[in-house]
Design a protein around this motif. Structure first.
Motif, PDB file in Angstrom:
ATOM      1  N   VAL A 128     -12.865   7.151   3.566  1.00 50.65           N
ATOM      2  CA  VAL A 128     -13.632   8.286   4.086  1.00 50.65           C
ATOM      3  C   VAL A 128     -14.584   7.742   5.140  1.00 50.65           C
ATOM      4  O   VAL A 128     -15.416   6.877   4.854  1.00 50.65           O
ATOM      5  N   ARG A 170     -12.059  19.865   4.099  1.00 52.28           N
ATOM      6  CA  ARG A 170     -12.610  19.212   2.914  1.00 52.28           C
ATOM      7  C   ARG A 170     -12.572  20.184   1.729  1.00 52.28           C
ATOM      8  O   ARG A 170     -13.345  21.137   1.668  1.00 52.28           O
ATOM      9  N   VAL A 186     -13.799  17.081  -3.210  1.00 50.45           N
ATOM     10  CA  VAL A 186     -14.159  15.801  -2.588  1.00 50.45           C
ATOM     11  C   VAL A 186     -15.686  15.634  -2.636  1.00 50.45           C
ATOM     12  O   VAL A 186     -16.430  16.459  -2.124  1.00 50.45           O
ATOM     13  N   ALA A 199     -18.088  10.087  -1.637  1.00 50.62           N
ATOM     14  CA  ALA A 199     -16.827   9.372  -1.878  1.00 50.62           C
ATOM     15  C   ALA A 199     -16.567   8.360  -0.771  1.00 50.62           C
ATOM     16  O   ALA A 199     -16.768   8.659   0.410  1.00 50.62           O
ATOM     17  N   VAL A 242     -10.416   8.414  -0.719  1.00 50.19           N
ATOM     18  CA  VAL A 242      -9.762   9.558  -1.385  1.00 50.19           C
ATOM     19  C   VAL A 242      -8.244   9.379  -1.318  1.00 50.19           C
ATOM     20  O   VAL A 242      -7.737   8.732  -0.392  1.00 50.19           O
ATOM     21  N   VAL A 270      -5.794  15.943   1.485  1.00 49.56           N
ATOM     22  CA  VAL A 270      -6.554  15.250   0.445  1.00 49.56           C
ATOM     23  C   VAL A 270      -6.161  15.811  -0.917  1.00 49.56           C
ATOM     24  O   VAL A 270      -6.197  17.030  -1.130  1.00 49.56           O
ATOM     25  N   GLU A 322      -8.288  13.655  -7.328  1.00 46.33           N
ATOM     26  CA  GLU A 322      -8.109  12.350  -8.001  1.00 46.33           C
ATOM     27  C   GLU A 322      -7.322  12.496  -9.317  1.00 46.33           C
ATOM     28  O   GLU A 322      -6.455  11.695  -9.626  1.00 46.33           O
TER      29      GLU A 322
END
Ligand SMILES: [Zn+2]
Ligand SMILES: [Zn+2]
Length: 380
Positions: free
Chosen positions: A324, A348, A352, A356, A359, A370, A373
């Motif tokens: 990032v 985004r 997120v 962070a 990512v 993105v 996780e």
């Protein structure tokens, strides 16, 4: 046999020997009585049998599964060995005289050879205030056969096939494994409930999926329904006339064609609705997922089996970690393209973090996306 004292006071005399019957041995006035009850003790016991035992008993057992043939069907008895079965069968077959009270009995099995068990039975009881006992020996012959079920399994019999396939792809190894497990668990439960008609004849891994052959039409239907309930997709059934049974009824074999949905959890798709790509989370029922531009929940309409007409962009398995550069604002983040190392500004999503450092992303022709996780962690 005629009896001159049949009329009048016949109740007081034994109808067989004519001796007077003492008051205490007579049935109560008004009580139902049969011929035996009017006899004196001597005549009564002359042909009294405490136990009615058959000369021999034959027990048909299945050498495949241990089931026992009773009446006109095979039943699972869960016996440890045939001696237990023989004791049960003898107990069923022996009849104790209805007049006997305080009956006790014991059976002592003697294994004569592999297929013969001699049952030494001892009975005692009280009849007409008299203690009586009797011994009987009943040979039990074990006939080893093959039950209907084992015969059918051995002969490859089946009445339905569940064909597990997928739309525009082949089922994943996880889907194949799960489809088998669903079938095996369901059939095992039916068997545990005492359904002897329920069995899986064969499970085949074929190039484009899995075929499960089952013993009844209903079982195929139930298994197919359970697979789609969990893995998504739809079922169609195609009956085929195979033969007629001995009563002239038509016998159908039914193919249940399961079509798993085009996308599975972990796919990234673009539903082409202008709101950006979606990570697929679930396909049971309709398709549900997470929008990768905003983090919002996505849910498809139920038409077309709940699978939207979407393009596939990739899968969480393709995810790579990338740096990032900066979180620009609430709606934009600047990342390093993992292939070119150029800084790129992308939407985004709300999952997120502001702080962070890296990512997980996947790259498609549409750009960088993105991923959450947790979705990537689940795939590992
Ligand atoms: Zn008599
Ligand atoms: Zn059997």
């Amino acid at each position: 046999m005629s009896n001159s004292r049949e009329t009048g006071d016949s109740r007081e005399f034994c109808p067989r020997c004519g001796d007077p019957v003492p008051e205490r041995d007579r049935p109560l006035p008004g009580a139902p009585r049969d011929h035996d009850e009017s006899l004196c003790d001597a005549c009564y016991f002359e042909d009294f049998d405490l136990v009615d035992a058959p000369d021999r008993i034959e027990v048909r057992v299945c050498s495949g599964c241990g089931a026992v043939h009773r009446g006109n069907r095979w039943v699972d008895v869960g016996a440890r060995d045939y001696t237990d079965v023989a004791v049960d069968e003898v107990s069923e077959a022996l009849g104790v005289h209805v007049d006997a009270r305080d009956v006790s009995w014991a059976v002592d099995p003697e294994q004569v050879d592999q297929n013969t068990i001699r049952m030494h039975c001892h009975f005692s009881g009280v009849v007409r205030e008299t203690f009586v006992e009797e011994r009987a020996t009943v040979p039990v012959l074990i006939a080893r056969q093959t039950c209907t079920r084992c015969g059918r399994i051995a002969g490859g019999y089946y009445a339905s096939v569940v064909q597990v396939r997928a739309e525009d792809r082949t089922p994943t190894p996880a889907e194949r494994r799960r489809a088998r497990e669903i079938a095996e668990t369901y059939v095992a439960d039916r068997e545990a409930d005492g359904d002897r008609e329920a069995f899986i004849t064969e499970t085949d891994d074929v190039d484009d999926g899995v075929d499960v052959k089952l013993s009844t039409n209903q079982l195929g239907k139930d298994v197919a329904t359970r697979i789609t309930r969990e893995l998504g997709g739809s079922v169609e059934s195609y009956p085929t006339l195979v033969t007629e049974d001995s009563d002239g009824n038509e016998v159908y074999r039914v193919t249940f064609a399961v079509r798993l949905p085009r996308f599975t959890p972990g796919h990234v798709i673009d539903p082409d609705d202008g709101d950006g790509p979606v990570l697929v989370r679930s396909v049971s029922g309709n398709l549900k997922g997470t929008r990768l531009t905003t983090g919002a929940e996505y849910e498809s309409a139920f038409e077309d089996d709940g699978t939207p007409d979407a393009r596939e962009l990739g899968s969480v398995e393709d995810a790579v970690e990338t740096t990032v550069v900066t979180v620009e604002d609430e709606h934009a983040v600047q990342l390093l393209d993992p292939e070119t190392y150029e800084a790129k500004t992308v939407p985004r999503p709300d999952y997120v973090d502001v702080d962070a450092d890296a990512v997980p992303v996947i790259k498609s022709r549409a750009g960088l996306h993105v991923l959450p996780e947790d979705a990537v962690a689940d795939a590992e």
